[in-house]
Design a protein around this motif. Sequence first.
Motif, PDB file in Angstrom:
ATOM      1  N   HIS A 178      16.361  68.953  37.464  1.00  0.00           N
ATOM      2  CA  HIS A 178      16.083  69.134  35.527  1.00  0.00           C
ATOM      3  C   HIS A 178      14.988  67.611  35.580  1.00  0.00           C
ATOM      4  N   SER A 179      14.940  66.672  35.564  1.00  0.00           N
ATOM      5  CA  SER A 179      13.500  65.981  35.900  1.00  0.00           C
ATOM      6  C   SER A 179      11.965  66.346  35.752  1.00  0.00           C
ATOM      7  N   TRP A 180      11.849  67.529  36.470  1.00  0.00           N
ATOM      8  CA  TRP A 180      10.501  67.588  36.194  1.00  0.00           C
ATOM      9  C   TRP A 180      10.766  68.345  35.105  1.00  0.00           C
ATOM     10  N   GLN A 181      10.774  68.869  34.753  1.00  0.00           N
ATOM     11  CA  GLN A 181      11.251  70.403  33.276  1.00  0.00           C
ATOM     12  C   GLN A 181      10.427  69.189  31.887  1.00  0.00           C
ATOM     13  N   GLU A 182       9.923  68.111  32.041  1.00  0.00           N
ATOM     14  CA  GLU A 182       8.681  67.773  30.690  1.00  0.00           C
ATOM     15  C   GLU A 182       7.456  67.896  32.264  1.00  0.00           C
ATOM     16  N   VAL A 183       7.002  67.776  32.744  1.00  0.00           N
ATOM     17  CA  VAL A 183       6.155  66.933  33.722  1.00  0.00           C
ATOM     18  C   VAL A 183       5.225  68.841  33.545  1.00  0.00           C
ATOM     19  N   LYS A 235      -9.255  67.440  34.794  1.00  0.00           N
ATOM     20  CA  LYS A 235      -7.721  68.286  34.654  1.00  0.00           C
ATOM     21  C   LYS A 235      -7.847  69.137  35.375  1.00  0.00           C
ATOM     22  N   TYR A 236      -8.027  69.558  35.910  1.00  0.00           N
ATOM     23  CA  TYR A 236      -7.393  70.531  37.110  1.00  0.00           C
ATOM     24  C   TYR A 236      -7.384  70.065  38.458  1.00  0.00           C
ATOM     25  N   TYR A 237      -8.189  68.773  38.716  1.00  0.00           N
ATOM     26  CA  TYR A 237      -7.717  68.044  40.068  1.00  0.00           C
ATOM     27  C   TYR A 237      -6.482  67.312  39.644  1.00  0.00           C
ATOM     28  N   THR A 238      -6.303  66.577  38.442  1.00  0.00           N
ATOM     29  CA  THR A 238      -4.819  66.628  37.751  1.00  0.00           C
ATOM     30  C   THR A 238      -3.319  66.501  37.982  1.00  0.00           C
ATOM     31  N   CYS A 239      -3.780  68.182  37.494  1.00  0.00           N
ATOM     32  CA  CYS A 239      -2.795  69.036  37.719  1.00  0.00           C
ATOM     33  C   CYS A 239      -2.658  69.520  39.208  1.00  0.00           C
ATOM     34  N   SER A 240      -3.159  69.449  39.758  1.00  0.00           N
ATOM     35  CA  SER A 240      -3.081  69.956  41.344  1.00  0.00           C
ATOM     36  C   SER A 240      -2.534  69.050  42.057  1.00  0.00           C
ATOM     37  N   GLN A 241      -2.554  67.589  41.523  1.00  0.00           N
ATOM     38  CA  GLN A 241      -2.001  66.695  41.950  1.00  0.00           C
ATOM     39  C   GLN A 241      -0.062  66.807  42.053  1.00  0.00           C
ATOM     40  N   PHE A 289       0.976  69.143  40.901  1.00  0.00           N
ATOM     41  CA  PHE A 289       1.697  70.299  41.441  1.00  0.00           C
ATOM     42  C   PHE A 289       2.589  69.949  42.287  1.00  0.00           C
ATOM     43  N   MET A 290       0.852  69.307  43.135  1.00  0.00           N
ATOM     44  CA  MET A 290       1.353  68.922  45.514  1.00  0.00           C
ATOM     45  C   MET A 290       3.243  68.271  44.948  1.00  0.00           C
ATOM     46  N   LEU A 291       2.971  67.261  43.881  1.00  0.00           N
ATOM     47  CA  LEU A 291       3.911  66.412  43.972  1.00  0.00           C
ATOM     48  C   LEU A 291       5.025  66.964  43.536  1.00  0.00           C
ATOM     49  N   PHE A 292       5.236  67.961  43.011  1.00  0.00           N
ATOM     50  CA  PHE A 292       6.647  68.668  42.740  1.00  0.00           C
ATOM     51  C   PHE A 292       6.949  69.548  43.453  1.00  0.00           C
ATOM     52  N   TYR A 293       5.805  69.973  44.092  1.00  0.00           N
ATOM     53  CA  TYR A 293       6.723  71.105  45.453  1.00  0.00           C
ATOM     54  C   TYR A 293       7.485  70.453  46.790  1.00  0.00           C
ATOM     55  N   LEU A 294       6.294  69.535  46.932  1.00  0.00           N
ATOM     56  CA  LEU A 294       7.190  68.840  48.049  1.00  0.00           C
ATOM     57  C   LEU A 294       8.507  67.754  47.790  1.00  0.00           C
ATOM     58  N   ASP A 295       8.366  67.949  46.430  1.00  0.00           N
ATOM     59  CA  ASP A 295       9.683  67.141  45.504  1.00  0.00           C
ATOM     60  C   ASP A 295      10.791  68.152  45.979  1.00  0.00           C
ATOM     61  N   PHE A 296      10.430  69.530  44.987  1.00  0.00           N
ATOM     62  CA  PHE A 296      11.390  70.509  44.972  1.00  0.00           C
ATOM     63  C   PHE A 296      11.429  71.242  45.991  1.00  0.00           C
ATOM     64  N   ASN A 297      11.057  71.187  47.233  1.00  0.00           N
ATOM     65  CA  ASN A 297      10.758  71.829  48.411  1.00  0.00           C
ATOM     66  C   ASN A 297      12.371  71.065  48.651  1.00  0.00           C
ATOM     67  N   GLN A 298      11.652  69.721  49.564  1.00  0.00           N
ATOM     68  CA  GLN A 298      12.805  68.868  49.775  1.00  0.00           C
ATOM     69  C   GLN A 298      14.192  69.164  49.291  1.00  0.00           C
ATOM     70  N   THR A 299      13.930  69.054  47.041  1.00  0.00           N
ATOM     71  CA  THR A 299      15.494  69.072  46.925  1.00  0.00           C
ATOM     72  C   THR A 299      16.120  70.145  47.515  1.00  0.00           C
ATOM     73  N   MET A 300      15.373  70.883  47.027  1.00  0.00           N
ATOM     74  CA  MET A 300      16.510  72.995  47.681  1.00  0.00           C
ATOM     75  C   MET A 300      17.060  72.051  48.780  1.00  0.00           C
ATOM     76  N   ARG A 301      16.252  71.731  49.969  1.00  0.00           N
ATOM     77  CA  ARG A 301      16.684  71.464  51.261  1.00  0.00           C
ATOM     78  C   ARG A 301      18.211  70.782  51.361  1.00  0.00           C
ATOM     79  N   LYS A 302      17.990  70.107  50.288  1.00  0.00           N
ATOM     80  CA  LYS A 302      19.178  69.086  50.343  1.00  0.00           C
ATOM     81  C   LYS A 302      20.067  69.930  49.374  1.00  0.00           C
ATOM     82  N   MET A 303      20.001  70.581  48.914  1.00  0.00           N
ATOM     83  CA  MET A 303      21.010  71.193  47.598  1.00  0.00           C
ATOM     84  C   MET A 303      22.122  71.893  48.225  1.00  0.00           C
ATOM     85  N   GLU A 304      20.937  73.157  49.163  1.00  0.00           N
ATOM     86  CA  GLU A 304      21.514  73.979  50.381  1.00  0.00           C
ATOM     87  C   GLU A 304      22.259  73.371  51.411  1.00  0.00           C
TER      88      GLU A 304
END
Length: 92
Positions: A29-34, A57-63, A65-80
């Motif tokens: 849920h903490s990712w919602q605002e970002v 701006k594109y480079y910043t947004c891509s960075q 997103f990559m942080l989100f993507y890595l955190d999201f995958n790790q969190t999904m594995r943890k939740m599973e």
Amino acid sequence: MIQTENKQPIKEISHQDIYALYEVWEQLHSWQEVLSVLEKFFEDKDRPVNKQQIARKYYTCSQVFMLFYLDFNQTMRKMEKQLLELRNKKKV
């Protein structure tokens, strides 16, 4: 043995299990605002034509997103893992 109306045993789930799952939910849920900031960037059709500004701006947004993507995958594995543990809890 405690049973439901359909004569099914009820699983034993502790408050610790519930809090652990809630903690994972809060992390996602903490990712919602970002993510809403990223969404605004990518849906903005009236961007200035300044290519350097767009590239920065594109480079910043891509960075972000990559942080989100890595955190999201790790969190999904943890939740599973947590959900599988809850499913396999002993029945009372």
